[in-house]
Scaffold this motif. Structure first.
Motif, PDB file in Angstrom:
ATOM      1  N   GLU A 257       0.815  -1.220   0.000  1.00  0.00           N
ATOM      2  CA  GLU A 257       0.000   0.000   0.000  1.00  0.00           C
ATOM      3  C   GLU A 257       0.839   1.257   0.000  1.00  0.00           C
ATOM      4  OE1 GLU A 257      -2.370  -3.353   1.555  1.00  0.00           O
ATOM      5  OE2 GLU A 257      -0.381  -2.558   1.961  1.00  0.00           O
ATOM      6  N   GLY A 258       2.176   1.107   0.137  1.00  0.00           N
ATOM      7  CA  GLY A 258       3.063   2.257   0.108  1.00  0.00           C
ATOM      8  C   GLY A 258       3.585   2.694   1.452  1.00  0.00           C
ATOM      9  N   ASP A 259       3.043   2.164   2.563  1.00  0.00           N
ATOM     10  CA  ASP A 259       3.528   2.552   3.884  1.00  0.00           C
ATOM     11  C   ASP A 259       4.765   1.736   4.239  1.00  0.00           C
ATOM     12  OD1 ASP A 259       1.613   0.448   3.789  1.00  0.00           O
ATOM     13  OD2 ASP A 259       1.610   0.371   5.980  1.00  0.00           O
ATOM     14  N   THR A 260       5.660   2.343   4.979  1.00  0.00           N
ATOM     15  CA  THR A 260       6.895   1.697   5.433  1.00  0.00           C
ATOM     16  C   THR A 260       6.957   1.718   6.950  1.00  0.00           C
ATOM     17  OG1 THR A 260       8.142   3.769   5.306  1.00  0.00           O
ATOM     18  CG2 THR A 260       8.112   2.360   3.329  1.00  0.00           C
ATOM     19  N   HIS A 261       7.654   0.732   7.521  1.00  0.00           N
ATOM     20  CA  HIS A 261       7.714   0.600   8.970  1.00  0.00           C
ATOM     21  C   HIS A 261       9.118   0.173   9.376  1.00  0.00           C
ATOM     22  CE1 HIS A 261       3.282   0.755   9.162  1.00  0.00           C
ATOM     23  NE2 HIS A 261       3.348   0.071   8.026  1.00  0.00           N
ATOM     24  N   ASP A 262       9.665   0.862  10.367  1.00  0.00           N
ATOM     25  CA  ASP A 262      10.981   0.524  10.895  1.00  0.00           C
ATOM     26  C   ASP A 262      10.857  -0.656  11.855  1.00  0.00           C
ATOM     27  OD1 ASP A 262      12.199   2.620   9.511  1.00  0.00           O
ATOM     28  OD2 ASP A 262      11.777   4.052  11.119  1.00  0.00           O
ATOM     29  N   LYS A 290       8.058  -1.785  17.186  1.00  0.00           N
ATOM     30  CA  LYS A 290       7.511  -1.177  18.390  1.00  0.00           C
ATOM     31  C   LYS A 290       6.224  -0.423  18.099  1.00  0.00           C
ATOM     32  CE  LYS A 290      11.863  -0.756  20.927  1.00  0.00           C
ATOM     33  NZ  LYS A 290      12.800   0.167  21.620  1.00  0.00           N
ATOM     34  N   ALA A 291       6.165   0.297  16.985  1.00  0.00           N
ATOM     35  CA  ALA A 291       4.968   1.075  16.658  1.00  0.00           C
ATOM     36  C   ALA A 291       3.835   0.210  16.148  1.00  0.00           C
ATOM     37  CB  ALA A 291       5.305   2.148  15.618  1.00  0.00           C
ATOM     38  N   GLY A 292       4.167  -0.974  15.636  1.00  0.00           N
ATOM     39  CA  GLY A 292       3.140  -1.865  15.120  1.00  0.00           C
ATOM     40  C   GLY A 292       2.848  -1.620  13.648  1.00  0.00           C
ATOM     41  N   ILE A 293       2.507  -2.692  12.947  1.00  0.00           N
ATOM     42  CA  ILE A 293       2.119  -2.606  11.539  1.00  0.00           C
ATOM     43  C   ILE A 293       0.636  -2.925  11.457  1.00  0.00           C
ATOM     44  CG2 ILE A 293       2.487  -3.520   9.221  1.00  0.00           C
ATOM     45  CD1 ILE A 293       5.303  -4.257  10.025  1.00  0.00           C
ATOM     46  N   ALA A 329       9.981 -11.069   4.283  1.00  0.00           N
ATOM     47  CA  ALA A 329       9.075 -12.093   4.796  1.00  0.00           C
ATOM     48  C   ALA A 329       8.035 -11.490   5.738  1.00  0.00           C
ATOM     49  CB  ALA A 329       9.870 -13.189   5.504  1.00  0.00           C
ATOM     50  N   ALA A 330       8.443 -10.500   6.543  1.00  0.00           N
ATOM     51  CA  ALA A 330       7.494  -9.821   7.426  1.00  0.00           C
ATOM     52  C   ALA A 330       6.451  -9.066   6.618  1.00  0.00           C
ATOM     53  CB  ALA A 330       8.240  -8.871   8.358  1.00  0.00           C
ATOM     54  N   ALA A 331       6.882  -8.423   5.524  1.00  0.00           N
ATOM     55  CA  ALA A 331       5.930  -7.723   4.657  1.00  0.00           C
ATOM     56  C   ALA A 331       4.942  -8.691   4.027  1.00  0.00           C
ATOM     57  CB  ALA A 331       6.689  -6.949   3.578  1.00  0.00           C
ATOM     58  N   GLU A 332       5.428  -9.876   3.623  1.00  0.00           N
ATOM     59  CA  GLU A 332       4.538 -10.876   3.037  1.00  0.00           C
ATOM     60  C   GLU A 332       3.514 -11.367   4.057  1.00  0.00           C
ATOM     61  OE1 GLU A 332       4.711 -15.299   0.929  1.00  0.00           O
ATOM     62  OE2 GLU A 332       6.546 -14.328   1.650  1.00  0.00           O
ATOM     63  N   GLN A 333       3.981 -11.609   5.288  1.00  0.00           N
ATOM     64  CA  GLN A 333       3.064 -12.068   6.327  1.00  0.00           C
ATOM     65  C   GLN A 333       1.989 -11.024   6.605  1.00  0.00           C
ATOM     66  OE1 GLN A 333       4.712 -12.138  10.190  1.00  0.00           O
ATOM     67  NE2 GLN A 333       2.979 -13.160  11.136  1.00  0.00           N
ATOM     68  N   CYS A 334       2.374  -9.758   6.762  1.00  0.00           N
ATOM     69  CA  CYS A 334       1.409  -8.699   7.049  1.00  0.00           C
ATOM     70  C   CYS A 334       0.464  -8.480   5.868  1.00  0.00           C
ATOM     71  CB  CYS A 334       2.137  -7.404   7.400  1.00  0.00           C
ATOM     72  SG  CYS A 334       3.067  -7.471   8.955  1.00  0.00           S
ATOM     73  N   THR A 335       0.968  -8.663   4.653  1.00  0.00           N
ATOM     74  CA  THR A 335       0.114  -8.528   3.477  1.00  0.00           C
ATOM     75  C   THR A 335      -0.963  -9.601   3.464  1.00  0.00           C
ATOM     76  OG1 THR A 335       1.932  -7.549   2.199  1.00  0.00           O
ATOM     77  CG2 THR A 335       0.086  -8.468   0.958  1.00  0.00           C
TER      78      THR A 335
END
Length: 351
Positions: A257-262, A290-293, A329-335
């Motif tokens: 969706e275009g958002d990024t997360h540290d 820490k901020a959550g996705i 892999a984290a991006a795939e899981q959250c997707t």
């Protein structure tokens, strides 16, 4: 009578499950042959509790000792005069319960109806419901279990049988089977379970155990488990221990969706071995945000994924760019989670 079904595969599809559907039959007339032929057997029902306000810790009303049906209204008896299970020989009234609409109309005029202390007439057509859930394909365990509900249970009787890779069947009743429940578990707030299960090479059992509760004072025969895996007896039980781990490394998870997360990522080396035999080592990947996705849109239930760990084949500290592999892999899981929960990214106006 009403009937309907729910396709559970729509909630979370699993290619190993061929069918996962729930079936419900509601507003079914209850037979209650003995009560219809000879009349109801009224007894004093209720509860004694040590919790809550003092005036609400004890309550008494009237119910049929055979079918569990309550008069309408059920009555509010004096706990100091009536004991639980005592046959009810007091008066009854013919006035029926006020409808919710009438109660609201009286409340607008500042009138509170007097609490009906005597029980009213028995309902002319008691009803109940039946439900079942069928899984064809993958199930988690092999086993069977029967539950006898407590006096306040929505499901009076329930049970299931699991056949592992073949599937499972769950059934329950609402109001049907009250005679059995009143004979076996007439008081208290704990349902009782009896059954067994086989999972990960262990046979576990419950014999008339409190549902979802275990106390040190419970007799040993009530709960238990034993290993039935021959490898545990020949080679010893399996034990896991963490051997080493890398330092936490910063990375960035980039969502479609275009958002990024540290996030921070690291690897842990684990060892699995039995008392006798060779050890097997593997690496577990972990990430933390820490901020959550956010993965779903919900006002109160929470909508963020914070951390996770899993085994990634072939990823070790010697692998080039391993932090980026974990972030991908984290991006795939959250997707996948966003697709499951039908997540909608906030618009620019909302942001």
């Amino acid at each position: 009578m009403h009937r309907f079904t729910i396709d559970r595969n729509k909630d979370r599809r699993d290619p190993r499950v061929l069918l996962h559907r729930s079936f419900y039959l509601s507003d079914l007339p209850r037979l209650m042959l003995a009560c219809r032929l000879t009349g109801h057997r009224p007894v004093v029902d209720g509860y004694d509790s040590k919790y809550g306000p003092e005036e609400q810790r004890r309550a008494r009303w009237v119910a049929c000792d055979r079918c569990g049906v309550r008069p309408e209204p059920q009555g509010h008896l004096d706990p100091d005069e009536w004991n639980l299970g005592q046959p009810y020989t007091g008066p009854t009234v013919t006035a029926r319960r006020l409808s919710p609409i009438v109660v609201k109309q009286l409340a607008r005029k500042g009138i509170t109806p007097r609490l009906q202390t005597e029980p009213g007439p028995w309902p002319a057509r008691p009803e109940g419901s039946l439900g079942a859930e069928l899984v064809i394909g993958r199930a988690h365990t092999i086993g069977a279990q029967i539950k006898v509900g407590n006096p306040g249970s929505e499901q009076v009787l329930a049970g299931h049988i699991g056949l592992g890779p073949l599937g499972a069947l769950f059934v329950h009743s609402e109001r049907f089977g009250t005679w059995v429940q009143r004979r076996l578990n007439p008081t208290g707030h704990q349902s009782r379970e009896t059954g067994f299960s086989i999972f990960h090479g262990r046979l576990s059992w419950d014999l008339w155990a409190k549902r979802g509760e275990w106390n040190a004072s419970d007799p040993k025969w009530m709960h238990g488990s034993v290993s039935i895996d021959p490898r545990d007896h020949l080679l010893g039980p399996t034990r896991n221990r963490k051997v080493s781990e890398t330092e936490k490394v910063p990375a960035v998870v980039r969502m479609p969706e275009g958002d990024t997360h540290d996030v921070t990522v690291h690897l842990e080396q684990w060892e699995t071995r039995r008392t006798r035999g060779r050890a097997t080592t593997y690496w577990m990947a972990e990430w933390d945000c820490k901020a959550g996705i956010p993965v779903r849109n919900h006002d109160w239930k929470g909508d963020a994924t914070y951390s996770c760990s899993w085994h990634i084949e072939g990823v070790t500290p010697d692998t080039d760019r391993w932090p980026h592999i974990i972030a991908a892999a984290a991006a795939e899981q959250c997707t996948r989670d966003r697709a499951r929960y039908n997540y909608r990214a906030p618009s620019k106006e909302d942001a």
